[in-house]
Scaffold this motif. Sequence first.
Motif, PDB file in Angstrom:
ATOM      1  N   VAL A  18       0.837  -1.195   0.000  1.00  0.00           N
ATOM      2  CA  VAL A  18       0.000   0.000   0.000  1.00  0.00           C
ATOM      3  C   VAL A  18       0.875   1.249   0.000  1.00  0.00           C
ATOM      4  O   VAL A  18       2.080   1.179   0.222  1.00  0.00           O
ATOM      5  CB  VAL A  18      -0.961   0.025   1.217  1.00  0.00           C
ATOM      6  CG1 VAL A  18      -1.953  -1.114   1.134  1.00  0.00           C
ATOM      7  CG2 VAL A  18      -0.206  -0.007   2.522  1.00  0.00           C
ATOM      8  N   THR A  19       0.253   2.387  -0.231  1.00  0.00           N
ATOM      9  CA  THR A  19       0.933   3.677  -0.165  1.00  0.00           C
ATOM     10  C   THR A  19       0.279   4.505   0.926  1.00  0.00           C
ATOM     11  O   THR A  19      -0.946   4.632   0.961  1.00  0.00           O
ATOM     12  CB  THR A  19       0.840   4.417  -1.516  1.00  0.00           C
ATOM     13  OG1 THR A  19       1.422   3.597  -2.531  1.00  0.00           O
ATOM     14  CG2 THR A  19       1.573   5.746  -1.459  1.00  0.00           C
ATOM     15  N   SER A  31       4.564  10.826   0.856  1.00  0.00           N
ATOM     16  CA  SER A  31       4.090   9.562   0.325  1.00  0.00           C
ATOM     17  C   SER A  31       5.133   8.485   0.621  1.00  0.00           C
ATOM     18  O   SER A  31       6.318   8.691   0.358  1.00  0.00           O
ATOM     19  CB  SER A  31       3.867   9.685  -1.183  1.00  0.00           C
ATOM     20  OG  SER A  31       3.393   8.478  -1.718  1.00  0.00           O
ATOM     21  N   GLN A  32       4.689   7.372   1.187  1.00  0.00           N
ATOM     22  CA  GLN A  32       5.593   6.270   1.523  1.00  0.00           C
ATOM     23  C   GLN A  32       4.959   4.960   1.073  1.00  0.00           C
ATOM     24  O   GLN A  32       3.781   4.733   1.321  1.00  0.00           O
ATOM     25  CB  GLN A  32       5.800   6.160   3.030  1.00  0.00           C
ATOM     26  CG  GLN A  32       6.329   7.361   3.713  1.00  0.00           C
ATOM     27  CD  GLN A  32       6.336   7.156   5.232  1.00  0.00           C
ATOM     28  OE1 GLN A  32       6.281   6.042   5.727  1.00  0.00           O
ATOM     29  NE2 GLN A  32       6.386   8.242   5.966  1.00  0.00           N
ATOM     30  N   LYS A  33       5.747   4.101   0.441  1.00  0.00           N
ATOM     31  CA  LYS A  33       5.269   2.766   0.102  1.00  0.00           C
ATOM     32  C   LYS A  33       5.521   1.855   1.292  1.00  0.00           C
ATOM     33  O   LYS A  33       6.574   1.908   1.918  1.00  0.00           O
ATOM     34  CB  LYS A  33       5.983   2.243  -1.129  1.00  0.00           C
ATOM     35  CG  LYS A  33       5.613   3.013  -2.383  1.00  0.00           C
ATOM     36  CD  LYS A  33       6.072   2.283  -3.614  1.00  0.00           C
ATOM     37  CE  LYS A  33       5.739   3.099  -4.826  1.00  0.00           C
ATOM     38  NZ  LYS A  33       4.466   2.778  -5.400  1.00  0.00           N
ATOM     39  N   LYS A  34       4.527   1.038   1.625  1.00  0.00           N
ATOM     40  CA  LYS A  34       4.627   0.095   2.734  1.00  0.00           C
ATOM     41  C   LYS A  34       4.360  -1.310   2.188  1.00  0.00           C
ATOM     42  O   LYS A  34       3.351  -1.528   1.521  1.00  0.00           O
ATOM     43  CB  LYS A  34       3.593   0.413   3.824  1.00  0.00           C
ATOM     44  CG  LYS A  34       3.798   1.749   4.493  1.00  0.00           C
ATOM     45  CD  LYS A  34       4.879   1.636   5.501  1.00  0.00           C
ATOM     46  CE  LYS A  34       4.891   2.846   6.417  1.00  0.00           C
ATOM     47  NZ  LYS A  34       5.820   2.684   7.490  1.00  0.00           N
ATOM     48  N   ARG A  35       5.255  -2.236   2.480  1.00  0.00           N
ATOM     49  CA  ARG A  35       5.062  -3.617   2.032  1.00  0.00           C
ATOM     50  C   ARG A  35       3.973  -4.307   2.833  1.00  0.00           C
ATOM     51  O   ARG A  35       3.202  -5.081   2.297  1.00  0.00           O
ATOM     52  CB  ARG A  35       6.363  -4.392   2.153  1.00  0.00           C
ATOM     53  CG  ARG A  35       7.392  -3.943   1.132  1.00  0.00           C
ATOM     54  CD  ARG A  35       8.642  -4.733   1.253  1.00  0.00           C
ATOM     55  NE  ARG A  35       8.340  -6.151   1.057  1.00  0.00           N
ATOM     56  CZ  ARG A  35       9.175  -7.023   0.582  1.00  0.00           C
ATOM     57  NH1 ARG A  35      10.387  -6.658   0.276  1.00  0.00           N
ATOM     58  NH2 ARG A  35       8.836  -8.280   0.437  1.00  0.00           N
ATOM     59  N   LYS A  36       3.938  -4.049   4.143  1.00  0.00           N
ATOM     60  CA  LYS A  36       2.942  -4.692   4.987  1.00  0.00           C
ATOM     61  C   LYS A  36       2.606  -3.786   6.162  1.00  0.00           C
ATOM     62  O   LYS A  36       3.483  -3.194   6.771  1.00  0.00           O
ATOM     63  CB  LYS A  36       3.466  -6.035   5.501  1.00  0.00           C
ATOM     64  CG  LYS A  36       2.461  -6.808   6.304  1.00  0.00           C
ATOM     65  CD  LYS A  36       2.989  -8.186   6.677  1.00  0.00           C
ATOM     66  CE  LYS A  36       1.930  -8.965   7.410  1.00  0.00           C
ATOM     67  NZ  LYS A  36       2.402 -10.290   7.792  1.00  0.00           N
ATOM     68  N   GLU A  62      -3.944   9.060   4.444  1.00  0.00           N
ATOM     69  CA  GLU A  62      -4.701   8.095   3.655  1.00  0.00           C
ATOM     70  C   GLU A  62      -3.851   6.878   3.338  1.00  0.00           C
ATOM     71  O   GLU A  62      -2.638   6.989   3.155  1.00  0.00           O
ATOM     72  CB  GLU A  62      -5.149   8.734   2.332  1.00  0.00           C
ATOM     73  CG  GLU A  62      -6.011   9.967   2.512  1.00  0.00           C
ATOM     74  CD  GLU A  62      -6.309  10.665   1.193  1.00  0.00           C
ATOM     75  OE1 GLU A  62      -5.695  10.312   0.165  1.00  0.00           O
ATOM     76  OE2 GLU A  62      -7.152  11.567   1.209  1.00  0.00           O
ATOM     77  N   ILE A  63      -4.496   5.724   3.257  1.00  0.00           N
ATOM     78  CA  ILE A  63      -3.828   4.495   2.847  1.00  0.00           C
ATOM     79  C   ILE A  63      -4.454   4.088   1.531  1.00  0.00           C
ATOM     80  O   ILE A  63      -5.660   3.848   1.440  1.00  0.00           O
ATOM     81  CB  ILE A  63      -3.995   3.387   3.911  1.00  0.00           C
ATOM     82  CG1 ILE A  63      -3.378   3.828   5.219  1.00  0.00           C
ATOM     83  CG2 ILE A  63      -3.354   2.098   3.414  1.00  0.00           C
ATOM     84  CD1 ILE A  63      -3.683   2.936   6.388  1.00  0.00           C
ATOM     85  N   LEU A  64      -3.628   3.997   0.486  1.00  0.00           N
ATOM     86  CA  LEU A  64      -4.098   3.664  -0.857  1.00  0.00           C
ATOM     87  C   LEU A  64      -3.620   2.280  -1.230  1.00  0.00           C
ATOM     88  O   LEU A  64      -2.440   1.966  -1.104  1.00  0.00           O
ATOM     89  CB  LEU A  64      -3.566   4.690  -1.856  1.00  0.00           C
ATOM     90  CG  LEU A  64      -3.848   6.158  -1.517  1.00  0.00           C
ATOM     91  CD1 LEU A  64      -3.116   7.064  -2.494  1.00  0.00           C
ATOM     92  CD2 LEU A  64      -5.326   6.441  -1.523  1.00  0.00           C
TER      93      LEU A  64
END
Length: 65
Positions: A18-19, A31-36, A62-64
């Motif tokens: 998710v982002t 903005s940060q990418k999260k694997r889990k 927000e979580i996208l």
Amino acid sequence: DNSDIKVYFRVGGVMNNVTLQVRCGDSVVSSQKKRKMAPGEMEYVVIKKAVLDSNPDSISVEILA
């Protein structure tokens, strides 16, 4: 005070790939990418003081998928 703000939160369920976005009005300021992300882990995002000073009434996290 010149300190940034840390906003802590937990997600409602397991989320993968998710982002995480911080928005100030219509602008994305972080903005940060999260694997889990999982409910058992405390998550946080740092919001810079300058962002809060520019528009303190419309900050959203927000979580996208």
